[in-house]
Motif scaffolding. Structure first.
Motif, mmCIF file in Angstrom:
data_model
loop_
_atom_site.group_PDB
_atom_site.id
_atom_site.type_symbol
_atom_site.label_atom_id
_atom_site.label_comp_id
_atom_site.label_asym_id
_atom_site.label_seq_id
_atom_site.Cartn_x
_atom_site.Cartn_y
_atom_site.Cartn_z
ATOM 1 N N TYR A 57 0.786 -1.176 -0.033
ATOM 2 C CA TYR A 57 -0.230 -0.215 -0.048
ATOM 3 C C TYR A 57 1.030 1.335 0.014
ATOM 4 O O TYR A 57 2.094 1.080 0.401
ATOM 5 C CB TYR A 57 -0.868 0.134 1.356
ATOM 6 C CG TYR A 57 -0.166 0.063 2.561
ATOM 7 C CD1 TYR A 57 -0.196 1.234 3.172
ATOM 8 C CD2 TYR A 57 0.263 -1.005 3.179
ATOM 9 C CE1 TYR A 57 0.449 1.097 4.293
ATOM 10 C CE2 TYR A 57 0.987 -1.028 4.251
ATOM 11 C CZ TYR A 57 1.253 0.141 4.944
ATOM 12 O OH TYR A 57 1.542 0.279 6.202
ATOM 13 N N VAL A 58 0.334 2.428 -0.234
ATOM 14 C CA VAL A 58 0.822 3.641 -0.425
ATOM 15 C C VAL A 58 0.553 4.401 0.776
ATOM 16 O O VAL A 58 -0.600 4.317 1.190
ATOM 17 C CB VAL A 58 0.805 4.404 -1.627
ATOM 18 C CG1 VAL A 58 1.378 3.809 -2.786
ATOM 19 C CG2 VAL A 58 -0.614 4.802 -1.771
ATOM 20 N N VAL A 59 1.584 5.403 1.448
ATOM 21 C CA VAL A 59 1.186 6.311 2.451
ATOM 22 C C VAL A 59 1.317 7.319 1.842
ATOM 23 O O VAL A 59 2.338 8.132 1.529
ATOM 24 C CB VAL A 59 2.158 6.022 3.524
ATOM 25 C CG1 VAL A 59 1.682 6.960 4.470
ATOM 26 C CG2 VAL A 59 2.021 4.603 4.111
ATOM 27 N N GLU A 60 -0.061 8.076 1.623
ATOM 28 C CA GLU A 60 -0.023 9.376 0.738
ATOM 29 C C GLU A 60 0.680 10.692 1.415
ATOM 30 O O GLU A 60 1.388 11.228 0.972
ATOM 31 C CB GLU A 60 -1.586 9.663 0.380
ATOM 32 C CG GLU A 60 -1.679 11.102 -0.327
ATOM 33 C CD GLU A 60 -2.962 11.600 -0.441
ATOM 34 O OE1 GLU A 60 -3.494 12.480 -0.890
ATOM 35 O OE2 GLU A 60 -3.868 10.434 -0.280
ATOM 36 N N SER A 61 0.570 10.355 2.848
ATOM 37 C CA SER A 61 0.886 11.634 3.771
ATOM 38 C C SER A 61 2.719 11.582 3.866
ATOM 39 O O SER A 61 3.275 12.350 4.352
ATOM 40 C CB SER A 61 0.493 11.766 5.063
ATOM 41 O OG SER A 61 0.912 10.554 5.798
ATOM 42 N N LYS A 62 3.247 10.409 3.401
ATOM 43 C CA LYS A 62 4.700 10.370 3.330
ATOM 44 C C LYS A 62 5.226 10.370 1.799
ATOM 45 O O LYS A 62 6.176 9.651 1.459
ATOM 46 C CB LYS A 62 5.063 9.173 3.908
ATOM 47 C CG LYS A 62 4.626 8.904 5.394
ATOM 48 C CD LYS A 62 5.398 9.447 6.431
ATOM 49 C CE LYS A 62 5.317 9.246 7.593
ATOM 50 N NZ LYS A 62 6.067 9.944 8.674
ATOM 51 N N GLU A 65 4.885 7.094 -0.249
ATOM 52 C CA GLU A 65 5.938 5.868 0.364
ATOM 53 C C GLU A 65 5.248 4.557 0.150
ATOM 54 O O GLU A 65 4.027 4.530 0.604
ATOM 55 C CB GLU A 65 6.341 6.092 1.588
ATOM 56 C CG GLU A 65 7.373 5.161 2.011
ATOM 57 C CD GLU A 65 7.716 5.689 3.429
ATOM 58 O OE1 GLU A 65 8.284 6.626 3.804
ATOM 59 O OE2 GLU A 65 7.538 4.621 4.346
ATOM 60 N N VAL A 66 5.768 3.517 -0.339
ATOM 61 C CA VAL A 66 5.456 2.355 -0.550
ATOM 62 C C VAL A 66 5.418 1.285 0.483
ATOM 63 O O VAL A 66 6.733 1.246 0.859
ATOM 64 C CB VAL A 66 5.632 1.736 -1.857
ATOM 65 C CG1 VAL A 66 4.966 0.217 -2.027
ATOM 66 C CG2 VAL A 66 5.218 2.458 -2.986
ATOM 67 N N ARG A 67 4.752 0.664 1.148
ATOM 68 C CA ARG A 67 5.121 -0.253 2.486
ATOM 69 C C ARG A 67 4.355 -1.394 2.067
ATOM 70 O O ARG A 67 3.458 -1.812 1.386
ATOM 71 C CB ARG A 67 4.666 0.253 3.853
ATOM 72 C CG ARG A 67 5.213 1.490 4.099
ATOM 73 C CD ARG A 67 5.034 2.061 5.177
ATOM 74 N NE ARG A 67 5.429 3.496 5.511
ATOM 75 C CZ ARG A 67 5.247 4.252 6.698
ATOM 76 N NH1 ARG A 67 4.155 3.875 7.486
ATOM 77 N NH2 ARG A 67 5.688 5.481 6.927
ATOM 78 N N GLU A 94 3.839 -1.284 -9.697
ATOM 79 C CA GLU A 94 2.465 -1.368 -9.929
ATOM 80 C C GLU A 94 1.693 -0.762 -8.969
ATOM 81 O O GLU A 94 0.616 -0.116 -9.232
ATOM 82 C CB GLU A 94 2.285 -2.994 -9.693
ATOM 83 C CG GLU A 94 1.053 -3.651 -10.058
ATOM 84 C CD GLU A 94 0.645 -5.049 -9.822
ATOM 85 O OE1 GLU A 94 -0.479 -5.384 -9.383
ATOM 86 O OE2 GLU A 94 1.648 -5.774 -10.300
ATOM 87 N N ILE A 95 1.900 -0.568 -7.967
ATOM 88 C CA ILE A 95 1.325 0.117 -6.999
ATOM 89 C C ILE A 95 1.141 1.605 -7.091
ATOM 90 O O ILE A 95 -0.015 2.302 -7.010
ATOM 91 C CB ILE A 95 1.370 -0.138 -5.335
ATOM 92 C CG1 ILE A 95 0.203 0.227 -4.399
ATOM 93 C CG2 ILE A 95 2.797 0.389 -4.822
ATOM 94 C CD1 ILE A 95 -1.227 -0.546 -4.269
ATOM 95 N N GLN A 126 8.888 10.673 -9.036
ATOM 96 C CA GLN A 126 10.294 10.307 -8.896
ATOM 97 C C GLN A 126 9.898 8.873 -8.403
ATOM 98 O O GLN A 126 11.022 8.062 -8.824
ATOM 99 C CB GLN A 126 10.931 11.108 -7.925
ATOM 100 C CG GLN A 126 11.372 12.387 -8.352
ATOM 101 C CD GLN A 126 11.779 13.370 -7.529
ATOM 102 O OE1 GLN A 126 11.594 13.212 -6.242
ATOM 103 N NE2 GLN A 126 12.061 14.592 -7.990
ATOM 104 N N ARG A 127 9.264 8.228 -7.302
ATOM 105 C CA ARG A 127 9.093 7.069 -6.992
ATOM 106 C C ARG A 127 8.786 6.033 -8.023
ATOM 107 O O ARG A 127 9.314 4.827 -8.136
ATOM 108 C CB ARG A 127 8.071 6.925 -6.005
ATOM 109 C CG ARG A 127 8.675 7.529 -4.420
ATOM 110 C CD ARG A 127 7.570 7.300 -3.290
ATOM 111 N NE ARG A 127 7.871 7.983 -2.197
ATOM 112 C CZ ARG A 127 8.714 7.703 -1.240
ATOM 113 N NH1 ARG A 127 9.344 6.644 -1.426
ATOM 114 N NH2 ARG A 127 8.848 8.539 -0.395
#
Length: 160
Positions: A57-62, A65-67, A94-95, A126-127
């Motif tokens: 999943y992604v953390v929009e507020s970070k 960032e993909v975790r 992909e995510i 960039q990610r």
């Protein structure tokens, strides 16, 4: 908290198990939902019907960032969650591409740009770019348009 993230107030809580199954609710004049009827559910009962799922999943507020995490769930109810090692480059790509689609695509990214969130959009791009390079996945053509616009070689109204 009820399913789907709704909250409700329980005025008359008996000493019982950690989980309850809400049978009936009502909304008062103050607009707050109150639980009127419920039954207790033992944690062991829920664990007996739960499933373990690995999630990326992604953390929009970070900065998107993909975790990754392993969750134990019954439907949408998360009983437990444990962080996992970083996902593979393919999973990250992909995510992040799915996230851009969920936002509304590249055009939507351009239209929501503002001084406030241009940094977050840039981090997301960039990610995706970095993940695509690491995974040898072909870069979607729409992103070359973004790069051209960023360099002043086109506009968000360009079709290519």
């Amino acid at each position: 908290e009820l399913s789907l993230g709704q909250s409700a107030r329980l005025d008359d809580r008996r000493d019982a198990s950690e989980y309850i199954l809400v049978v009936d609710t009502s909304t008062g004049d103050d607009g707050k939902t109150r639980i009127r009827s419920y039954v207790d559910i033992e944690s062991s009962t829920l664990r007996g019907v739960s499933s373990e799922v690995d999630e990326v999943y992604v953390v929009e507020s970070k900065g998107y960032e993909v975790r990754a995490r392993k969750t134990t769930k019954v439907g949408s109810l998360v009983l437990s969650s444990m962080p996992l090692p970083s996902p593979s480059a393919e999973q990250v790509t992909e995510i992040l591409l799915d996230t851009i689609d969920d936002i509304g695509g590249v055009t939507a990214l351009l239209s929501i740009q503002s001084k406030k969130n241009v940094h977050e959009i840039s981090e997301l791009r960039q990610r995706v770019r970095f993940a695509a390079e690491l995974s040898n996945i072909e870069w979607p053509p729409c992103f070359s348009s973004l790069d051209a616009i960023e360099k002043g070689e086109g506009t968000s109204e360009d079709n290519d």
